[in-house]
Design an enzyme around this catalytic site. Structure first.
Site, short mmCIF file in Angstrom:
data_model
loop_
_atom_site.label_atom_id
_atom_site.label_comp_id
_atom_site.label_asym_id
_atom_site.label_seq_id
_atom_site.Cartn_x
_atom_site.Cartn_y
_atom_site.Cartn_z
N ASN A 205 0.89 -1.22 -0.01
CA ASN A 205 0.18 -0.06 0.00
C ASN A 205 1.04 1.10 0.02
O ASN A 205 1.97 1.19 0.80
CB ASN A 205 -0.86 0.00 1.17
CG ASN A 205 -2.08 0.93 1.22
OD1 ASN A 205 -2.85 1.04 0.31
ND2 ASN A 205 -1.87 1.80 2.27
N ASP A 272 -8.81 10.66 -0.38
CA ASP A 272 -9.57 11.88 0.03
C ASP A 272 -9.14 12.79 -1.10
O ASP A 272 -7.81 12.76 -1.62
CB ASP A 272 -9.39 12.25 1.44
CG ASP A 272 -7.84 12.07 2.04
OD1 ASP A 272 -6.87 12.27 1.26
OD2 ASP A 272 -7.72 12.04 3.19
#
Length: 352
Positions: A205, A272
């Site tokens: 990740n 986001d």
């Protein structure tokens, strides 16, 4: 079994008739139309999930947890499974925060993206405050991974096994793990995680790997190498912390597709889209476009399995504390009201 008194029977019958007339009994078409489809419902029509991160302090906010439990089908613990929280002293494990979120998810029939086993940040002082030999640190890392993954075995969908392993230029980040153990720590971590829970999906990740470029190239090459050596790796998590002032990663879909061709899942894991404050209608419209586009990019690539926003409301966003003067990054505002971004996501998912 005892029979019900006749007057009670009549009352139950009358109540049932009222409920049927109102369309309130389980499974009637009226009920299905009364409740608008959630983001999770819409994503499921495409074989995807739609998730949110959450964190323990906000779980006392009932308006917040109600939306969290209703709108999403995948949950990521923002901090509760990180090393400082789970092994605060060497060999002493604390599952309180992680368990609270796993139990909440289970109650809401949600799955969990577990986050994260190996990272250079938010490590406890006992780990960072001394020098380790390679043998010592390898044993510490192995014990941590085996113990944590076994604890959550069968309870989580996936693990972010190694988080943020590369620099922007595609070189290895000079962390405690890399300095002491060399690049092999990544393959070791994946093997240990797989040993502890063979059914959990295992991810690498990182942020700033949404576009094709030196950093995402490094993951592509690493993934190729790991696959060639039969190291267990299921997916690449693209955090997708985006900012309006830096431009949209236009090669996102191509990038997702090349990882798919390696036989890997991809996911947008910490989404986001922040902006420089103050908020304007123009910025909100641009933000909505970006949320729509990144959702569409995931839907366009078969092995992009889902999207997780990094908490769903500006009320609990990490952005203002880390990027002063920036914020308003999420699809719901601080009053838990949906923003244009929320409706853009719905639209991309084929909802009204």
């Amino acid at each position: 079994s005892r029979t019900m008194p006749r007057n009670r029977l009549r009352l139950v019958g009358a109540l049932a008739a009222i409920l049927v007339a109102a369309g309130l009994t389980a499974g009637t078409p009226a009920q299905a139309h009364d409740r608008p489809a959630t983001l999770a419902d819409l994503a499921q029509r495409h074989g995807r999930y739609f998730g949110s991160a959450t964190d323990n302090p906000e779980l006392t906010d009932t308006a917040y947890t109600s939306l969290l439990g209703g709108e999403f089908d995948m949950i990521t613990p923002g901090n509760g499974m990180k090393w400082y929280a789970t092994e605060p002293q060497q060999g002493v494990f604390d599952w309180t925060n992680g368990d609270q979120i796993v139990n909440l998810a289970r109650k809401n029939h949600q799955r969990v993206r577990a986050h994260t086993l190996v990272w250079h940040s938010q490590l406890p002082d006992w780990l960072t405050g001394r020098e380790w030999t390679a043998d010592e640190l390898r044993a510490v890392l192995k014990n941590h991974i085996l113990t944590e993954v076994r604890h959550y075995r069968g309870k989580v969908y996936s693990w972010d096994v190694v988080n943020e392993a590369f620099n922007e230029d595609g070189t290895y980040r000079d962390t405690i793990w890399y300095k002491t153990l060399g690049p092999g720590y990544i393959a070791d971590a994946l093997r240990w995680a797989h040993q502890a829970d063979p059914h959990a999906k295992l991810y690498l990740n990182d942020y700033n790997i949404e576009a094709v470029g030196p950093k995402s190239d490094a993951y592509y090459q690493l993934a190729q190498d790991l696959k060639a050596r039969h190291v267990p790796l299921d997916g690449i998590g693209l955090q997708a912390h985006l900012a309006l002032q830096y431009g949209y990663p236009t090669t996102l879909e191509d990038n997702l597709r090349r990882f798919s061709k390696l036989g890997l899942d991809t996911a947008l894991t910490e989404v986001d889209v922040r902006m420089i404050l103050p908020v304007t209608d123009e910025k909100l419209a641009q933000q909505a476009d970006w949320y729509r586009d990144l959702t569409s990019a995931c839907l366009a690539v078969r092995r992009c399995v889902g999207i997780t926003v990094w908490d769903y409301t500006d009320k609990y966003s990490w952005i203002p504390a880390f990027f002063p003067g920036e914020g308003a990054a999420l699809p719901w505002d601080e009053q838990l009201q949906p923003k244009p971004a929320y409706f853009a996501i719905r639209e991309a998912l084929g909802g009204k």
